[in-house]
Design a protein around this motif. Structure first.
Motif, PDB file in Angstrom:
ATOM      1  N   PHE A  11     -84.664 -26.713  -5.797  1.00 27.70           N
ATOM      2  CA  PHE A  11     -84.537 -25.993  -4.534  1.00 27.70           C
ATOM      3  C   PHE A  11     -85.905 -25.513  -4.078  1.00 27.70           C
ATOM      4  N   PRO A  12     -86.278 -25.812  -2.836  1.00 26.66           N
ATOM      5  CA  PRO A  12     -87.600 -25.447  -2.322  1.00 26.66           C
ATOM      6  C   PRO A  12     -87.905 -23.958  -2.492  1.00 26.66           C
ATOM      7  N   GLY A  13     -89.107 -23.698  -2.944  1.00 24.23           N
ATOM      8  CA  GLY A  13     -89.569 -22.323  -3.116  1.00 24.23           C
ATOM      9  C   GLY A  13     -89.019 -21.630  -4.354  1.00 24.23           C
ATOM     10  N   THR A  14     -88.322 -22.387  -5.227  1.00 22.63           N
ATOM     11  CA  THR A  14     -87.760 -21.799  -6.442  1.00 22.63           C
ATOM     12  C   THR A  14     -88.129 -22.649  -7.654  1.00 22.63           C
ATOM     13  N   THR A  15     -87.704 -22.178  -8.800  1.00 28.70           N
ATOM     14  CA  THR A  15     -87.847 -22.978 -10.022  1.00 28.70           C
ATOM     15  C   THR A  15     -86.492 -23.530 -10.446  1.00 28.70           C
ATOM     16  N   LEU A  16     -85.463 -23.358  -9.609  1.00 33.83           N
ATOM     17  CA  LEU A  16     -84.115 -23.804  -9.944  1.00 33.83           C
ATOM     18  C   LEU A  16     -84.003 -25.316  -9.839  1.00 33.83           C
ATOM     19  N   THR A  17     -83.692 -25.947 -10.963  1.00 28.19           N
ATOM     20  CA  THR A  17     -83.490 -27.389 -11.038  1.00 28.19           C
ATOM     21  C   THR A  17     -82.028 -27.639 -11.351  1.00 28.19           C
ATOM     22  N   VAL A  18     -81.406 -28.526 -10.603  1.00 22.57           N
ATOM     23  CA  VAL A  18     -80.013 -28.902 -10.847  1.00 22.57           C
ATOM     24  C   VAL A  18     -79.977 -30.392 -11.160  1.00 22.57           C
ATOM     25  N   CYS A  19     -79.228 -30.720 -12.187  1.00 21.53           N
ATOM     26  CA  CYS A  19     -78.993 -32.110 -12.552  1.00 21.53           C
ATOM     27  C   CYS A  19     -77.525 -32.411 -12.288  1.00 21.53           C
ATOM     28  N   CYS A  20     -77.258 -33.502 -11.605  1.00 21.32           N
ATOM     29  CA  CYS A  20     -75.892 -33.954 -11.377  1.00 21.32           C
ATOM     30  C   CYS A  20     -75.719 -35.277 -12.111  1.00 21.32           C
ATOM     31  N   LEU A  21     -74.837 -35.275 -13.116  1.00 20.48           N
ATOM     32  CA  LEU A  21     -74.507 -36.504 -13.840  1.00 20.48           C
ATOM     33  C   LEU A  21     -73.186 -37.013 -13.278  1.00 20.48           C
ATOM     34  N   THR A  22     -73.205 -38.246 -12.801  1.00 23.14           N
ATOM     35  CA  THR A  22     -71.989 -38.874 -12.312  1.00 23.14           C
ATOM     36  C   THR A  22     -71.415 -39.700 -13.452  1.00 23.14           C
ATOM     37  N   LEU A  23     -70.159 -39.436 -13.781  1.00 24.29           N
ATOM     38  CA  LEU A  23     -69.511 -40.151 -14.868  1.00 24.29           C
ATOM     39  C   LEU A  23     -68.935 -41.466 -14.369  1.00 24.29           C
ATOM     40  N   ARG A  24     -68.552 -42.330 -15.299  1.00 27.79           N
ATOM     41  CA  ARG A  24     -68.038 -43.659 -14.949  1.00 27.79           C
ATOM     42  C   ARG A  24     -66.879 -43.594 -13.960  1.00 27.79           C
ATOM     43  N   ASN A  25     -66.054 -42.547 -14.057  1.00 29.46           N
ATOM     44  CA  ASN A  25     -64.887 -42.452 -13.172  1.00 29.46           C
ATOM     45  C   ASN A  25     -65.211 -41.776 -11.840  1.00 29.46           C
ATOM     46  N   GLY A  26     -66.476 -41.435 -11.623  1.00 27.07           N
ATOM     47  CA  GLY A  26     -66.897 -40.817 -10.377  1.00 27.07           C
ATOM     48  C   GLY A  26     -66.965 -39.305 -10.408  1.00 27.07           C
ATOM     49  N   PHE A  27     -66.444 -38.678 -11.464  1.00 27.11           N
ATOM     50  CA  PHE A  27     -66.491 -37.222 -11.590  1.00 27.11           C
ATOM     51  C   PHE A  27     -67.939 -36.797 -11.808  1.00 27.11           C
ATOM     52  N   CYS A  28     -68.332 -35.677 -11.219  1.00 24.93           N
ATOM     53  CA  CYS A  28     -69.703 -35.171 -11.348  1.00 24.93           C
ATOM     54  C   CYS A  28     -69.738 -33.910 -12.194  1.00 24.93           C
ATOM     55  N   VAL A  29     -70.739 -33.820 -13.042  1.00 26.78           N
ATOM     56  CA  VAL A  29     -70.978 -32.664 -13.896  1.00 26.78           C
ATOM     57  C   VAL A  29     -72.397 -32.184 -13.597  1.00 26.78           C
ATOM     58  N   THR A  30     -72.559 -30.877 -13.441  1.00 23.93           N
ATOM     59  CA  THR A  30     -73.885 -30.346 -13.139  1.00 23.93           C
ATOM     60  C   THR A  30     -74.400 -29.457 -14.249  1.00 23.93           C
ATOM     61  N   GLY A  31     -75.709 -29.397 -14.339  1.00 25.88           N
ATOM     62  CA  GLY A  31     -76.399 -28.484 -15.241  1.00 25.88           C
ATOM     63  C   GLY A  31     -77.576 -27.904 -14.499  1.00 25.88           C
ATOM     64  N   GLU A  32     -77.986 -26.719 -14.905  1.00 28.23           N
ATOM     65  CA  GLU A  32     -79.068 -26.028 -14.204  1.00 28.23           C
ATOM     66  C   GLU A  32     -80.126 -25.551 -15.186  1.00 28.23           C
ATOM     67  N   SER A  33     -81.302 -25.322 -14.650  1.00 28.22           N
ATOM     68  CA  SER A  33     -82.362 -24.647 -15.395  1.00 28.22           C
ATOM     69  C   SER A  33     -83.249 -23.934 -14.388  1.00 28.22           C
ATOM     70  N   ALA A  34     -83.908 -22.894 -14.835  1.00 31.12           N
ATOM     71  CA  ALA A  34     -84.841 -22.163 -13.974  1.00 31.12           C
ATOM     72  C   ALA A  34     -85.837 -21.428 -14.853  1.00 31.12           C
TER      73      ALA A  34
END
Length: 103
Positions: free
Chosen positions: A38-61
């Motif tokens: 996210f601009p101006g932050t240290t927040l990083t989000v990862c979106c993993l898309t699974l084989r069935n199309g479901f998305c899982v997110t993880g964050e770090s800052a």
């Protein structure tokens, strides 16, 4: 915390053969990955898309912007997203083992 390879080796060495999840199965469930800082932050989000199309997110800052490193942020965010897959896949396996029909 023990790493996954050491735990996997211990399971195999002890001859534990009941149905279970493996790190390779978790990695195999991932079809794609995307990152956003996210601009101006240290927040990083990862979106993993699974084989069935479901998305899982993880964050770090980073608490201190001076310590922000994009590669480290991506790695931590991905690890956090991947950890969530264990619970989802574990639930799915347990449903299968219980004889319940998975929809």
């Amino acid at each position: 915390m023990r790493d996954e390879a050491a735990t996997e080796a211990e399971i195999v060495a002890k001859g534990l053969t009941a149905p279970r999840l493996t790190p390779d199965q978790i990695d195999g469930a991932i079809a794609a990955e995307a990152y956003h800082v996210f601009p101006g932050t240290t927040l990083t989000v990862c979106c993993l898309t699974l084989r069935n199309g479901f998305c899982v997110t993880g964050e770090s800052a980073a608490a201190s912007p001076e310590n922000f490193d994009q590669a480290i942020g991506r790695r931590i965010a991905r690890e956090n997203a991947r950890a969530k897959i264990w619970a989802l896949e574990g639930y799915l396996l347990r449903e299968f083992l219980s004889g319940r029909r998975v929809r």
